[in-house]
Design a protein around this motif. Sequence first.
Motif, PDB file in Angstrom:
ATOM      1  N   LYS A   1      -1.546   8.170   4.344  1.00  0.00           N
ATOM      2  CA  LYS A   1      -1.880   9.931   3.957  1.00  0.00           C
ATOM      3  C   LYS A   1      -2.054  10.920   5.192  1.00  0.00           C
ATOM      4  CE  LYS A   1      -4.801  13.451   2.562  1.00  0.00           C
ATOM      5  NZ  LYS A   1      -6.437  14.447   1.708  1.00  0.00           N
ATOM      6  N   ALA A   2      -2.367  10.036   6.453  1.00  0.00           N
ATOM      7  CA  ALA A   2      -2.808  11.069   8.284  1.00  0.00           C
ATOM      8  C   ALA A   2      -0.930  10.664   8.778  1.00  0.00           C
ATOM      9  CB  ALA A   2      -3.243  10.223   8.802  1.00  0.00           C
ATOM     10  N   THR A   3      -0.215   9.912   8.379  1.00  0.00           N
ATOM     11  CA  THR A   3       1.168   9.984   8.916  1.00  0.00           C
ATOM     12  C   THR A   3       2.367  10.550   8.176  1.00  0.00           C
ATOM     13  OG1 THR A   3       1.287   7.963   8.471  1.00  0.00           O
ATOM     14  CG2 THR A   3       0.719   8.225  10.660  1.00  0.00           C
ATOM     15  N   CYS A   4       1.598  10.873   6.567  1.00  0.00           N
ATOM     16  CA  CYS A   4       2.591  11.959   6.165  1.00  0.00           C
ATOM     17  C   CYS A   4       3.383  12.510   6.462  1.00  0.00           C
ATOM     18  CB  CYS A   4       2.090  11.288   4.605  1.00  0.00           C
ATOM     19  SG  CYS A   4       3.520  11.996   3.291  1.00  0.00           S
ATOM     20  N   GLU A   5       4.980  12.642   5.683  1.00  0.00           N
ATOM     21  CA  GLU A   5       5.865  13.673   6.985  1.00  0.00           C
ATOM     22  C   GLU A   5       6.798  14.743   5.238  1.00  0.00           C
ATOM     23  OE1 GLU A   5       7.566  12.853  10.161  1.00  0.00           O
ATOM     24  OE2 GLU A   5       6.019  12.253  11.159  1.00  0.00           O
ATOM     25  N   ALA A   6       6.186  14.632   4.593  1.00  0.00           N
ATOM     26  CA  ALA A   6       6.964  14.655   3.061  1.00  0.00           C
ATOM     27  C   ALA A   6       6.266  16.056   2.972  1.00  0.00           C
ATOM     28  CB  ALA A   6       6.555  13.761   1.828  1.00  0.00           C
ATOM     29  N   LEU A   7       7.870  16.899   2.310  1.00  0.00           N
ATOM     30  CA  LEU A   7       7.020  18.084   1.988  1.00  0.00           C
ATOM     31  C   LEU A   7       7.494  18.519  -0.026  1.00  0.00           C
ATOM     32  CD1 LEU A   7      10.284  20.040   4.483  1.00  0.00           C
ATOM     33  CD2 LEU A   7       7.791  19.820   5.078  1.00  0.00           C
ATOM     34  N   LEU A   8       6.406  19.001   0.503  1.00  0.00           N
ATOM     35  CA  LEU A   8       5.898  18.501  -0.771  1.00  0.00           C
ATOM     36  C   LEU A   8       6.127  20.046  -1.582  1.00  0.00           C
ATOM     37  CD1 LEU A   8       2.537  15.973  -1.468  1.00  0.00           C
ATOM     38  CD2 LEU A   8       5.324  16.286  -2.092  1.00  0.00           C
TER      39      LEU A   8
ATOM     40  N   ARG B   1       0.929  -0.853  -0.399  1.00  0.00           N
ATOM     41  CA  ARG B   1       0.328  -0.177  -0.086  1.00  0.00           C
ATOM     42  C   ARG B   1       1.082   1.260  -0.130  1.00  0.00           C
ATOM     43  NH1 ARG B   1      -5.040  -1.315   0.812  1.00  0.00           N
ATOM     44  NH2 ARG B   1      -5.735  -3.804   2.133  1.00  0.00           N
ATOM     45  N   LEU B   2       0.413   2.171  -0.828  1.00  0.00           N
ATOM     46  CA  LEU B   2       1.028   3.423  -0.815  1.00  0.00           C
ATOM     47  C   LEU B   2       0.434   4.974  -0.964  1.00  0.00           C
ATOM     48  CD1 LEU B   2       2.604   3.490  -4.924  1.00  0.00           C
ATOM     49  CD2 LEU B   2       3.336   2.441  -2.410  1.00  0.00           C
TER      50      LEU B   2
ATOM     51  N   LYS C   1       3.097   9.503  -1.962  1.00  0.00           N
ATOM     52  CA  LYS C   1       3.203   8.422  -2.986  1.00  0.00           C
ATOM     53  C   LYS C   1       4.381   7.364  -2.939  1.00  0.00           C
ATOM     54  CE  LYS C   1       0.090   9.977  -5.745  1.00  0.00           C
ATOM     55  NZ  LYS C   1      -1.832   9.160  -5.444  1.00  0.00           N
ATOM     56  N   GLN C   2       4.298   7.343  -1.717  1.00  0.00           N
ATOM     57  CA  GLN C   2       5.775   6.553  -0.799  1.00  0.00           C
ATOM     58  C   GLN C   2       5.137   5.101  -0.493  1.00  0.00           C
ATOM     59  OE1 GLN C   2       8.749   6.703  -1.650  1.00  0.00           O
ATOM     60  NE2 GLN C   2       8.224   8.032  -3.290  1.00  0.00           N
ATOM     61  N   ALA C   3       6.039   4.150  -0.124  1.00  0.00           N
ATOM     62  CA  ALA C   3       5.645   3.054   0.941  1.00  0.00           C
ATOM     63  C   ALA C   3       5.903   3.268   2.570  1.00  0.00           C
ATOM     64  CB  ALA C   3       6.210   1.999   0.472  1.00  0.00           C
TER      65      ALA C   3
END
Length: 827
Positions: A820-827, A808-809, A814-816
């Motif tokens: 979404k709730a725990t995503c910390e990536a800076l876009l 699941r991504l 779009k990372q494994a």
Amino acid sequence: MTEGGIVVAICQHGGEFTSGPNGNLIYNGGEAHAVDVFREMSLDSFKDEVSNVFHVDVADMSFKYFLPNNNRTLITISCDRDLERMVDFTASAAQVDVFLISRVENRSIVTYTGASTVKAPVGDKRKRTASKNKLSKSNKKTANATGDVVQADTSDVNQPRPVITLNDNVNQSRPVVTLNDYNEDFQLEFGHDAAFATTAGAVSSAPDALNQEKLALVDSTQREPIGFFDDGINAYDGSEIIIDPPQELTNNPTLFWDDIIKGVGQEFDNVKDFRAQLCKYAIGKGFVYRFIKNETTRVTVKCVGDGCTWRLHASESSRNKKFVIKKMTEEHTCGGEGGEGQRRATRQWLTTIIKEKLNENSLLKPKDLVKEIYEEYGVRLTYSQVWRGREVAQKEMYHSRTETCTHLPWYQERLLQTDPASILDLSELSHNRRFFVAFHASLHGFANGCRPLLFLDKVPLKATNEYRLLVAAAVDADDGVFPVAFSVVEDENYENWVWFLMKLRATLQYHNYPLNAMTFLSNGQKGLDAAVPHAFEGSHHAFCLHHIMEEFKGELKKGPWSQQIRDAMVEDFTRAAQACNIDDFNASIESIRNISTEAADWIIASKPEHWSDALFRGCRYDHFSSNIVDVFNNWIPTKKEASMVLMVDALRIKIMETIEARREACKSWEGPLTPSVDYKAQDEMSKAGKLTVLCSSETVFEVRGGSIFVVNLANWECTCRRWQLSGLPCMHAVAVFNRIGRSFYDYCSKFFRIESYHLTYSETIVPIPDMDTFDFSAAAVIPPPRPRMSDKPRRKRFNPNKETTLIRLCSRCKQAGHNKATCEALL
């Protein structure tokens, strides 16, 4: 109120209440006595005072009084507090009218007439009673008495009372009915249509006994049939046998349950049996009860109706360990006895009913059982109740089938291998669930060493009510109980008793035993009064005196007599049973009649030809009670009652031990007679010293000693009839032996000799060696339930150990590895 807190109670008894013009109650007639009542006096002390002044027993009476200025409502005194309130309420008047009210409508006062007040114990054996010249004066005052009398000689026609006689000498001026030809359909009356009545198939020895002894039966005096004994005038109804009942009766089983509970004195095997019969009685009557006490040794119940007086108390008897009804209030005041009330069912009753229905149709479903039980018994049950009852019933039926098909046939094979002459008849086990067992040692001992006397009864079981154990027992030469045969049946009734006795008859015939001289002793109930003459034609059947005496005492408690007068009538009843001739029997009955005519009629209606030595034609060797079989109560351990095989084997082991123990004990005996019989012989010898003997011929002698008796040595007879009844020479015969120099022991019955005792215990019971190798506990194993079949597809279960193949991504980056709730990536 007088000084000191005393009220004068004017106690009145013997009258009756009538309604006045204003609705008030007026007491008329009777007797009155004044008794001082203290405020601190207890109710028991007050009752003792009243009992002493009236000379009556007040235990079964109630005490009531009127409040000042209120003659419409009677207040009951039932405890010490009620008596204290009565003193407080009547303080201003200083006196109060207290009424003694009996439960019986006819409250007549009986004056004590001088009858003997010695209370004789009623046991298995005869106890010598007072001689004829020691009887009370009331026995002699019979000129104005009317009633039933047994007349040994009716040649004297100057009789003061009208009677019906059985001889042809009837030169009397008063009206007399003569019975020249006795007809078995002739209806005798005792103020009621119940005299010498026998059940279907029963053969009464009354006609022969009456013709031979000139028994005058009928009281020709016209009187109203009202009295304390009218409800129980047919004192010994015996069994209840119904042949081909109407179809409407068979469709409603509750019609047969209305009289399961008889009243005070009724005995049950154990507390479980009592509860089961009580449940049937309540369902048949249509009322609901609740337990006040519900223990293994005592049970008290009462009707749940508002203010209803119905109450019953039963407890375990210390004498024979049976459960006995001690107190019972028979009337319902709630109106719930009409059969329309809601019934109260127990699990045991429900299981029994369901087993009966499953035996007829094993495919019945719970909903069908709910419907049938309500239609037949009027009991409303839920689906779950019937379902649980059906489960229990199926388990018990499986246990029964296991024993029937596996255990008992195995035990029969082992028993016949070790003791081929013994009998274990399983021919009707599968159909009627009953079997017959008799060990060779018992049959040989009875046929060769015991008296021709058999005691028939049921052995009460303490832990089970699924079946009944019937027994036939004898007595050896030393008066020890000797078991002969047993039978396990589902219920004690006429059919099963006939089957048991027919098997016993065939077994005795195989041993060439003479059946025509046999005497049976039983309680005469549950079909026995009809089964004995059916199976053993020409035999003699005696009724247990203890059971009749208990019924008589129960009837006496309904009357107003004191305990002293009751004991006097019981003593006279005992004397009538042990009377050896008709004159002594008449004297005892007349003594009772001087106190109560109804009591004397009750005794005559109880078939005295089956329990009085003056009329009984068999020989019971001074045994009057069938309760000797109570010794079997402790022969079977409670834990073995659940299995029929273990129960029968427990009897086998106990009989084997008893035979061996008694065989060893008699090796040290000396003399021709056994110890207990020799003691009786010495007692008879000690009484013969003061008698005078006159010789008439070589074998006939006249013995004088207060009365004149004739002894015939050739026939072993004496006119006192003690020799013929007991089998031992009486004191008159002993006096003759002393005169002519003959031995007492030469004229004793062979059944009392030590040789007979040796023959009784000459055979042994062979042990069964492999009894401990068979697993009887398998009877308690319940068959495993069948797997439930389902039409639904089998569900797939989640396996937590299975590796996940789907990656699941994160929908944001779009990372494994995260979402979404725990995503910390800076876009």
